[in-house]
Design a protein around this motif. Structure first.
Motif, PDB file in Angstrom:
ATOM      1  N   UNK C 286       0.809  -1.388  -0.113  1.00 16.30           N
ATOM      2  CA  UNK C 286       0.132   0.191  -0.058  1.00 16.30           C
ATOM      3  C   UNK C 286       0.874   1.328  -0.008  1.00 16.30           C
ATOM      4  N   UNK C 287       2.047   1.040   0.532  1.00 17.96           N
ATOM      5  CA  UNK C 287       2.888   2.275   0.577  1.00 17.96           C
ATOM      6  C   UNK C 287       3.468   2.948  -0.729  1.00 17.96           C
ATOM      7  N   UNK C 288       3.505   1.831  -1.607  1.00 15.93           N
ATOM      8  CA  UNK C 288       3.983   2.166  -2.997  1.00 15.93           C
ATOM      9  C   UNK C 288       3.233   1.919  -4.177  1.00 15.93           C
ATOM     10  N   UNK C 289       2.012   1.371  -3.745  1.00 19.13           N
ATOM     11  CA  UNK C 289       0.931   1.242  -4.811  1.00 19.13           C
ATOM     12  C   UNK C 289       1.494  -0.188  -5.862  1.00 19.13           C
ATOM     13  N   UNK C 290       2.488  -0.666  -5.457  1.00 18.19           N
ATOM     14  CA  UNK C 290       3.304  -1.934  -6.366  1.00 18.19           C
ATOM     15  C   UNK C 290       2.609  -3.237  -5.693  1.00 18.19           C
ATOM     16  N   UNK C 291       2.657  -4.026  -6.619  1.00 17.29           N
ATOM     17  CA  UNK C 291       2.435  -5.547  -6.089  1.00 17.29           C
ATOM     18  C   UNK C 291       3.495  -6.296  -6.365  1.00 17.29           C
ATOM     19  N   UNK C 292       3.971  -7.224  -5.507  1.00 22.45           N
ATOM     20  CA  UNK C 292       4.987  -8.187  -5.912  1.00 22.45           C
ATOM     21  C   UNK C 292       4.168  -9.771  -6.039  1.00 22.45           C
ATOM     22  N   UNK C 293       4.558 -10.474  -7.040  1.00 20.78           N
ATOM     23  CA  UNK C 293       3.949 -11.620  -7.314  1.00 20.78           C
ATOM     24  C   UNK C 293       5.239 -12.594  -7.253  1.00 20.78           C
ATOM     25  N   UNK C 294       4.955 -13.789  -6.670  1.00 23.64           N
ATOM     26  CA  UNK C 294       6.191 -14.919  -6.481  1.00 23.64           C
ATOM     27  C   UNK C 294       5.629 -16.216  -7.017  1.00 23.64           C
ATOM     28  N   UNK C 295       6.408 -16.587  -7.934  1.00 20.99           N
ATOM     29  CA  UNK C 295       6.054 -17.925  -8.502  1.00 20.99           C
ATOM     30  C   UNK C 295       7.246 -19.009  -8.201  1.00 20.99           C
ATOM     31  N   UNK C 296       7.126 -20.013  -7.969  1.00 20.33           N
ATOM     32  CA  UNK C 296       7.963 -21.167  -7.811  1.00 20.33           C
ATOM     33  C   UNK C 296       7.577 -22.317  -8.697  1.00 20.33           C
ATOM     34  N   UNK C 297       8.793 -23.119  -9.136  1.00 19.30           N
ATOM     35  CA  UNK C 297       8.378 -24.226 -10.048  1.00 19.30           C
ATOM     36  C   UNK C 297       9.583 -24.951  -9.893  1.00 19.30           C
ATOM     37  N   UNK C 298       9.762 -26.368  -9.953  1.00 15.69           N
ATOM     38  CA  UNK C 298      10.879 -26.969 -10.261  1.00 15.69           C
ATOM     39  C   UNK C 298      11.112 -26.985 -11.858  1.00 15.69           C
ATOM     40  N   UNK C 299      12.161 -26.416 -12.261  1.00 18.08           N
ATOM     41  CA  UNK C 299      12.625 -25.864 -13.496  1.00 18.08           C
ATOM     42  C   UNK C 299      12.688 -27.244 -14.381  1.00 18.08           C
TER      43      UNK C 299
END
Lengths: 331, 331, 331, 331
Positions: C286-299
């Protein structure tokens, strides 16, 4: 690199020159990013080295190279410390068998002093050509010699189970040094066939007079540095934990780089990381009348570059620990 | 431990005393096997410390402890360097919000100088109370300040993706620091909520005058030491690769511990292992008009103990690099 | 190897043949000790393969090889799944620029379907030639597409900070894959220049209609498997945490292999180790109006072999999860 | 967790219930993020378990717990497989000495069958209470029993140097399981004092009739899973490499999970990662008349959960390999 790092910080070293057969002319820091702006010198060809003005030459090449490179430079008012296996083995047939290479000239082999400093410093002091010990032999011999010399263990019962970090396998990228092959995995290699076996046997013979054959296996551990030698022998029945501890303390009380811990201490390799220490513990097993001796070193320091500098210090009558007095780095 | 290791080897330090609230009376080496026979002193209680005779006191405790411990010792002819977060945040409400603790007395907070040595050495020199920077802020700020100060990047666009070795998570054994949880795995934690965020924002404000909010995330990497901060911002259109390189070189040309690499160098954390260096590179992306800045430090050295010693050197008018001149250790 | 492991255990696969250009005639287990006594078949040359009787051919070679190898085999009643980059990029100039190679014939490129199964299954079902997605694009796109398609984030603000285990760097031993180079260290490489960038941009364009350029960096993590993509974007102001969560759940509610976690979950790569899952979380700042999205896979699974089998299942009208239903392996 | 993973995928298992003394009522996935959306069941108290309807109960608790928990459940038409040490040691004084705990009731100890499946399947088949072997004993015994049973090696000469990944040290966070303590380091622990020693000696006695005492040391390796036992013994002079190989092949030709490799193969632990295999090699040292035997297992599979399922299969007359047929996962 470790040798260079140590020599650069050594208070008695005025200047260090770097030689490379294959990369002469390149800057060292083209290859080794961590020394950027610290080292500003090129790698030199042999011709570019001011051989006449040098006091000491260290040679750290794959085995076989020193045999070619060093003979013309020997006995020229230049002390030589060779970190490879070429000058370590006195018996030429033994060398041929284990290294599958032709040995250097007999005269030079005879002249070379085996630089296990703690046990050989008088000879080191007088020598112009040092065969710096291998990493595994350093760890094994520092643990075993006190017990063998005093007859506390039965030589024929000796078993050495050695474990090394992967920097011991060299810098060349091979299937065997690939990260994905080694990470999260432990391997055994060269069962009974490691070329350090005759080096250990020869040194036992020369220092204790005992002629024996050892069983010796080597393992690769998913870590960069460090060697642990776990060693097993039958204990002569006249001895117990206390007498073992006493022998160790007596042997190493005035040796800066060997630390004797209490019986049954849980040693770990990182307790000597980045230092020239060899740490020792042991445990007597009353149930089986066997003793386990454990020795840990940093293979790149006490097992190579550190011991080489220690030998240099002795050769030049400096304090043995000069330039090597930093603590282990942990964690 | 790292602090102790550095101070023990520092040529200008006469004697080091160790204080522990919980373990006074014990030998240090009961806990830290690697210093056996190197350190032979007990941990002391506060009463056992010869406070009057000390020149400098380092305090390295979990946050909140310094708030209790240091006020009675401040302003007593004793220079203090605090490695925790307690004295870093000037605004008390900000401190309360991010640390969920009561801040120290206002007078001391105001008195404390933020010890980012490269950017604050004049104030450090005159100070008696240093708030030593956090590990992430050190890596981030050294990379960002040159660009922010010269207006090359747009502050509102700043994104910091930070990665740390697990020694950064403390020595307490928790589920989060268990080997099996971390080995062969990478995790994200405290998304947008790390307490180092206000420290970075405050320092940007104080040094460049820019009021901005950053997006900041932290990751744990399966390694012991090292921090990499990968930082993203929109580049002002007047600038290009060459001008960026020039600004960095100008900013750090006479700073011993900041090394500026060529654009797009593949930096890795181990290139600063065991040293006080902060290494920087960057890449300008012409396609998106964004710049990526990369900064690596050893979190225990430049990110904690090393920078503390660097600050001590400045406070006592010693050479900034005294006792910190060892090369990185690689591999 | 992972592909072979999956196919061998797949209930609908009758027989698997192995082709190798360079090692035809050798036993597979000469190379891969872990399959000893499990696989008893030789590697075959192209001539030794019963092409007429095959239903599906997987090709997993370095980029450039499929361009030579596959055209003669295409459109012959044999479904092909290519795991390399050759058939992924529709624009031939883009391919030339990023891969520095000549692309395959236009007709085949046009025919190839990009096998991001969750977003493209209808086309996959009808296709005879699948370009199986790259590892980084799979992780990035599964995290981003729901937000881009619904207009929740501003495309121009997209920053992707990607981290991969070292198996992603291939099996060839190089300086860059050496254990000692990577162990206990984290590196950044190919800044803004990874060939997966145009693949991500193209897929965003094709699935959401948005033409955008991304900032994308890649890091090597000292672990064998696993990818984490940490992605940053400005959030359109009409949206908040709850609406983001809803969009993700809606997008993936009936997708077997995408698991949506609560906001701000500390994801780690090992939670998908050995499985075909892609796990997602996010955090709104909320402070920066940014979203962080995190994704993990077994490559090696969802990022390569697993997704290839998933595509095969769809192509042959099998249950999408057939042969892929094993849990992640932890620890 | 591994047990649960195996049972969930086992074709003959209808339903699995989870019991936890301390966390009844919680969802399993509160603790184990990797099973999110795969497992949707709570942990139950003993009262919440439908004991009457169960066919088999696995108990995997720290040693001492089964002694309390299992007696009331035994002999109730419910087959029990205990993975702890409680029911393994027949001699109660021996148990008291090595475990420092009171043993379970004599009748149950006598009733318990030691579940080293390859050597004991007839008894396992008829049993209602299995003491599932320890991880180290499984690796050691599978390597040693063929040689001991045929008199090929001298029992008194036996030395076992065992190495384990850190998952073997349990899930509790302790100083000893902290990442920074173990990463990039190798340690020795419990020298001659590991509680698996009497288990190995007892099994040797019961299967070969030989009464002997072994020397046994254990090491922690910086990896999550895997055990290697490197074992040393004097070879009876009547035997050579070929006869050793024959004995191994004879012993294990029809055993699904034991793979015998050629003499002197460089085994590594990851070649059995995630599988129920025990891989064996050996080397005869003609110089010392000693043999080295090497055995690797995944400590969580063949060393625990995998062997437990293997025993269950035998107890219920299923194919021994049912539900365990997946290949090792590499890299």
């Amino acid at each position: 690199m470790e040798l260079f790092r140590l020599l650069s910080a050594h208070p008695e070293i005025k200047e260090v020159f770097l030689y490379s057969s294959s990369k002469a002319g390149q800057q060292l820091t083209d290859e080794v990013q961590h020394l950027y702006q610290i080292v500003n010198q090129p790698l030199r060809s042999l011709e570019q080295l001011p051989i006449d003005k040098l006091d000491v030459l260290f040679c750290s090449a794959p085995s076989g190279v020193s045999t070619e490179l060093l003979p013309p430079l020997a006995n020229k008012n230049l002390k030589i410390i060779d970190l490879a296996g070429d000058f370590r083995i006195k018996n030429q047939d033994t060398y041929r068998k284990w290294y599958r290479k032709e040995p250097p000239p007999t005269a030079l082999i005879n002249q070379a002093v085996y630089g296990l400093t703690e046990w050989n410093s008088e000879d080191v002091k007088k020598s112009d050509l040092i065969a710096n010990p291998g990493c595994y032999p350093t760890a094994a011999l520092l643990g075993l010699l006190p017990l063998l010399k005093t007859g506390m263990i039965k030589p024929a019962s000796l078993v050495i189970d050695a474990k090394s970090g992967i920097s011991g396998a060299g810098v060349s990228p091979t299937k065997g040094t690939h990260f994905s092959q080694n990470n999260d995995s432990l391997s055994i290699y060269k069962m009974h066939q490691h070329q350090h076996i005759p080096e250990i046997e020869q040194t036992i013979q020369r220092i204790t007079g005992i002629d024996t054959k050892i069983t010796f296996n080597t393992h690769l551990i998913p870590m960069t540095r460090g060697i642990m030698a776990t060693m097993y022998a039958e204990l002569d029945e006249d001895f117990d934990s206390q007498s073992v501890k006493e022998i160790y303390e007596e042997s190493y009380s005035n040796k800066h780089f060997v630390r004797v811990y209490d019986e049954r201490t849980n040693l770990f390799t990182k307790q000597v990381y980045g230092s020239n220490y060899c740490d020792l513990t042991f445990a007597v097993d009353d149930r089986t009348n066997r003793i386990t001796v454990v020795s840990v070193i940093d293979n790149l320091l006490k097992g190579a570059a550190g011991q080489a500098v220690q030998n240099m210090n002795v050769m030049f009558n400096l304090d043995e620990a000069e330039g090597l007095q930093h603590s282990p780095m942990f964690p």
